[in-house]
Scaffold this active site. Sequence first.
Site, mmCIF file in Angstrom:
data_model
loop_
_atom_site.group_PDB
_atom_site.id
_atom_site.type_symbol
_atom_site.label_atom_id
_atom_site.label_comp_id
_atom_site.label_asym_id
_atom_site.label_seq_id
_atom_site.Cartn_x
_atom_site.Cartn_y
_atom_site.Cartn_z
ATOM 1 N N CYS A 228 0.835 -1.215 0.000
ATOM 2 C CA CYS A 228 0.000 0.000 0.000
ATOM 3 C C CYS A 228 0.861 1.253 0.000
ATOM 4 O O CYS A 228 2.020 1.232 0.419
ATOM 5 C CB CYS A 228 -0.956 0.010 1.195
ATOM 6 S SG CYS A 228 -0.146 0.265 2.776
ATOM 7 N N CYS B 190 2.091 2.289 3.399
ATOM 8 C CA CYS B 190 3.203 1.433 3.843
ATOM 9 C C CYS B 190 4.498 1.896 3.179
ATOM 10 O O CYS B 190 5.564 1.918 3.810
ATOM 11 C CB CYS B 190 2.952 -0.027 3.460
ATOM 12 S SG CYS B 190 1.405 -0.673 4.084
ATOM 13 N N ASP C 169 8.685 16.645 -37.724
ATOM 14 C CA ASP C 169 9.832 16.709 -38.622
ATOM 15 C C ASP C 169 9.443 15.887 -39.860
ATOM 16 O O ASP C 169 8.593 15.000 -39.760
ATOM 17 C CB ASP C 169 11.053 16.110 -37.923
ATOM 18 C CG ASP C 169 12.242 16.010 -38.853
ATOM 19 O OD1 ASP C 169 12.534 16.989 -39.542
ATOM 20 O OD2 ASP C 169 12.868 14.928 -38.883
#
Length: 706
Positions: A16, A19, A396
Amino acid sequence: MKNNNDQVYRIQGLSCANCAKKFENNVKKIEGVTEARVNFGASKISVSGVASISDIEKAGAFDKLKVSSEQEELPEEPSVPFYQKHANVLLSFLFLVSGWVAFFQQGEDHLSTTILFAASIVIGGYRLFFTGLNNLIRLQFDMKTLMTIAIIGAAIIGEWGEGATVVILFAISEALESYSMEKARASIRSLMNVSPKQATILIEGTEKQISVKDVKIGDRMLVKPGQKIAMDGKIVKGGASISEAAITGESIPVSKSVNDEVFAGTFNEDGLLEVEVTKRVEDTTIAKIIHLVEEAQAERAPSQAFVDKFAKYYTPLIIMIAFLVAIVPPLFLAADWNTWIYQGLAVLVVGCPCALVISTPIAIVTAIGNAAKNGVLIKGGVFLEEVGRIKAIAFDKTGTLTRGAPEVTDVQAFHITEEELLRIIATLESGSTHPLASAILQKANQMGVAQTDYAMEHFESVAGKGIKASIEGITYQAGSPNWFLSEEHSEMNRLTESIHKLQNAGKTVIIVGSSDKIFGVLGIRDEIRESSVSSVKELKELGISDLYMLTGDNDRTAEAIGHEVEIDRVKSSLLPEDKLRYIKQLREEHGSMMMIGDGINDAPALAASSVGVAMGGAGTDTALETADVALMGDDLRKLPFTIRLSRKTLTIIKQNISFSLGLKVLALLLVIPGWLTLWIAIFADMGATLLVTLNSLRLLKVKDKG
């Protein structure tokens, strides 16, 4: 950003976001560590300073994290059946059900009911309580702290059933978050597993299987039909059809023969190859892609930066509101203490910021991983979000809209033969690095003309104009018609019609002459990519109508190419500094604009745009390094896919933040009439997490139409 002195470690068991933050803070406190940064998406931590793996693992002991060096990689976790992995949650659930059965049969005050609910709370929530109480002692207020206070508080005021239910639902919520991150990380794991771990090396004619870590540059590798290529290298013997889908996202095999490059992780479909290894295992193209994607997932997007800043003030605010809800009505309105303490505890639960915390990173990680699987490298959340806001795109021409492999289509000689003309210009171009030089040399070889017959002196490259040199005492120049016109060359007038005819056909014209004579005219055509027309059309369908083509080529050639690909705004005869200046002008005009180039000649323009996109063919290091986004298959059809993915990500991030905050606001409004319960609170919190998770995983469904 990563420092050269940083040590990077892989983490196993990181489930998590909260955590991850706690682990990061714990590592920072290790003696000898000056800085630490967790990459939650890639499950890695970068540590500045001195720290052993055992010290780092101790910092993650609260979540039983395992750590290894980045090169070693952690072994895959053994497949554990769900009932074993979550045995404590299942046991807790059984006690919860038994508790509710006892509640309805014997009443909430019966000792057996209380014991069953208490057992459910302890078995299902002991890890939560351990972390929450430690946080409380250190005055660290994350969601586990809030949940611990709420559940213990519920038990104290006798709401054992609701406290036990909150424990189970919170466990389910955490499992959802863990599942969603695992799904998001799966795309990176699939990339890591693309390359074989062993290679077949030829040693004095004998085949030997060795670990890819032991393969050296220059070793000869044998690749049989039906095998994956283990290392980057160059074919020295044989030929085959190679599927490069792992790198480019393109499923159609590419034909490869002697001197062609091959890449680790690609698949040899039908030939026996002998390959000379050109890169170490950590430097292969697939290794660079994995590294770039993992680094990208660590970069915080603007939305995530906002959420992180908001969450910093949000948690203390929720605690203050909960405290006021618990004490103000009883103190000033003579309300029941038990009722309002219960309401305050419910506020703590509903205020848990888990859904808000994961709302952005889970979407970013999922989108970047999906893009990588489809052959698009996005170097961070900031660029992922920026792509979705693009208002204008500049292309380009050479190597982007066209193949970048021009061919000489017309040769007109004056005063000398065609062979002599080709010999002169081939000699001149042998000293040039211009893209057109290879086309001229190829034509000379086809005609059997050797440029080495002539000796060249005083070679000079004139930027934006051409080249000049002395050959056997005569100074020759080869370049654009404008160069000769600017010098008012006497023979240019008679060539005007011929030059215009070639240019109107979309061909680049090269004039070869000396100070008093024109010896020839060459017409060179760079064929348009098959994907250019369809990609431009799809971009317009996406609402991006401000499309520009920037090229150093002449007006007529540029207009002809622009007309074919349906780009109306064409800027031609641009020197590199002109292109850079024009990009800056477009950015000021449109606010957010994208430049697409080949990643080499266009590096300054790519850097000046809001998002620089490189046509990064497999193995093109420059493209990977210079651009914000690289299209690995040299396929412009990846561009509309990237824009759709980015827009979808922006939408989902906004939805996630709205879901996570909106549900909580609605639940908190129930405090006013006193209707908020722990049931509603946990369902609001878990509901928000579930919505955010499932909503983010929808990004895996965005597919490349090409």
